[in-house]
Enzyme design. Structure first.
Site, PDB file in Angstrom:
ATOM      1  N   CYS A 101       0.962  -1.381  -0.351  1.00  0.00           N
ATOM      2  CA  CYS A 101       0.240  -0.151  -0.455  1.00  0.00           C
ATOM      3  C   CYS A 101       1.143   1.492  -0.081  1.00  0.00           C
ATOM      4  O   CYS A 101       1.406   1.156   1.098  1.00  0.00           O
ATOM      5  CB  CYS A 101      -0.877  -0.047   0.819  1.00  0.00           C
ATOM      6  SG  CYS A 101      -1.625   1.688   1.259  1.00  0.00           S
ATOM      7  N   SER A 225       0.298   2.047  -4.600  1.00  0.00           N
ATOM      8  CA  SER A 225       0.973   0.208  -5.327  1.00  0.00           C
ATOM      9  C   SER A 225       0.286   0.742  -7.053  1.00  0.00           C
ATOM     10  O   SER A 225       0.841   0.251  -7.915  1.00  0.00           O
ATOM     11  CB  SER A 225       0.171  -0.956  -4.939  1.00  0.00           C
ATOM     12  OG  SER A 225      -0.937  -0.309  -4.640  1.00  0.00           O
TER      13      SER A 225
HETATM   14  O1  HY3 Z   1      -1.757   3.317  -2.213  1.00  0.00           O
HETATM   15  C1  HY3 Z   1      -2.240   2.412  -2.358  1.00  0.00           C
HETATM   16  O2  HY3 Z   1      -1.244   1.476  -3.121  1.00  0.00           O
HETATM   17  C2  HY3 Z   1      -3.206   1.829  -1.641  1.00  0.00           C
HETATM   18  N1  HY3 Z   1      -4.456   2.896  -1.773  1.00  0.00           N
HETATM   19  C3  HY3 Z   1      -5.777   1.897  -1.113  1.00  0.00           C
HETATM   20  C4  HY3 Z   1      -5.399   0.682  -2.252  1.00  0.00           C
HETATM   21  C5  HY3 Z   1      -4.230   0.465  -2.530  1.00  0.00           C
HETATM   22  O3  HY3 Z   1      -3.869  -0.639  -1.288  1.00  0.00           O
END
Ligand code: HY3
Length: 304
Positions: A101, A225
């Site tokens: 994340c 991600s």
């Molecule tokens: O920024 C991210 O990687 C995360 N935001 C919510 C879903 C992903 O895991």
């Protein structure tokens, strides 16, 4: 009536959990500091499996209503097993536990510096925080001096290696049907889908997207991600060169990450690349969450 006469004593609650609350690009980061069961196991993957089997009720209690909401996101601090790691983290969402994340890493880098969780002395203008996520070690550099003596806590992290599996399916349903996901080191499954504005992808320096992940959660940030996946694809297609910065904007809140392909690598002899991503996390508060005896609904529910 005095406040103490209406408050219950701690002994009357089944559970009391303390948290620090942050957000990155609008996406919540509920950092659980105490009161959660300590996960057993050596590796982070072991610890996730232990929590999934034995204590999933705690995830629901902290992520779902009435303390959280459908799109809540959280982080549980755990003991790392990687020798270089300063902290270990398990990510929580409405459906379970994720492997990586980015938006949470951005907040956690700042948090680890502020809470003195590093194994080494802080350096200036940037200090390194090694975060062991389920997918591997993520190295974050936290700005502790912006050149004018201000500790911004802005974070630039380098992702674990990422690689393209396949491209150009006409629908995600077709991809889901035909693409068999696997990873040489970690569990592999379809975690999220990103809808992009492809008109913007021709490298005029910025691009907008919306990420939907887990059980239809909508990311308020551009998705860290997801952004690393997008940069990997753009590099693969020749739309970005190593070191070429690109701005990724959330179609939900307008918040932004800056990211670029950093270095070519390999994963199990397959061509891969690491991505660097910059963002900023902010504090929004601290909480004490409790569950009163006999409160069935208080254990957690979701409204879609
Ligand atoms: O920024 C991210 O990687 C995360 N935001 C919510 C879903 C992903 O895991």
């Amino acid at each position: 009536m005095s406040e103490t006469s209406v408050m219950k004593s701690q002994a009357e609650f089944d559970v009391i959990i303390t948290t620090t609350e942050m957000h990155t690009g609008g996406e919540p980061v509920r950092i659980i500091e105490s009161g959660y069961p300590v996960p057993q196991g050596t590796t982070i993957q072991d610890k996730i499996e232990y929590l999934r089997k034995n204590h999933d009720t705690f995830r629901k209690m902290t992520m779902w209503e009435p303390r959280g909401h459908f799109d809540m996101y959280g982080v549980l601090l755990v003991t790392p097993d990687h020798p270089e790691a300063d902290i270990g983290v398990i990510f929580l969402h409405n459906e379970g536990y994720s492997q990586m994340c980015g938006h949470a890493v951005v907040s956690m880098g700042r948090y680890a510096v502020d809470r003195g969780l590093l194994k080494r002395p802080i350096t200036s203008p940037r200090t390194r925080v090694n975060i062991q996520a389920p997918c591997g070690l993520v190295r974050a550099d936290v700005q502790v001096d912006n050149g004018q003596g201000v500790k911004t806590g802005r974070v630039c992290f380098e992702s674990v290696s990422s690689f393209v599996v396949t491209t150009d399916y006409v629908s995600t349903a077709e991809a889901k049907d035909k693409v068999k996901l696997s990873h040489p080191e970690n569990p592999a499954y379809l975690y999220g889908v990103i809808v992009i504005d492809s008109r913007e992808e021709k490298a005029d320096g910025h691009s907008t997207n919306v990420c939907v992940f887990a059980d239809s959660e909508t990311d308020r940030s551009p998705c860290g991600s997801g952004t690393t996946a997008r940069v990997t694809l753009m590099y693969h297609r020749g739309l970005l060169a190593l070191g070429e910065r690109h701005v990724f904007r959330s179609g939900v809140t307008g918040s932004e990450f800056v990211a670029w392909p950093e270095q070519e690598t390999e994963v199990a002899e397959q061509k891969a690349v690491t991505i660097k991503l910059e963002g900023q996390g902010y504090y929004t508060g601290r909480s004490t969450l409790s569950l009163e005896r006999g409160d069935i609904l208080g254990r957690g529910f979701l409204v879609r």
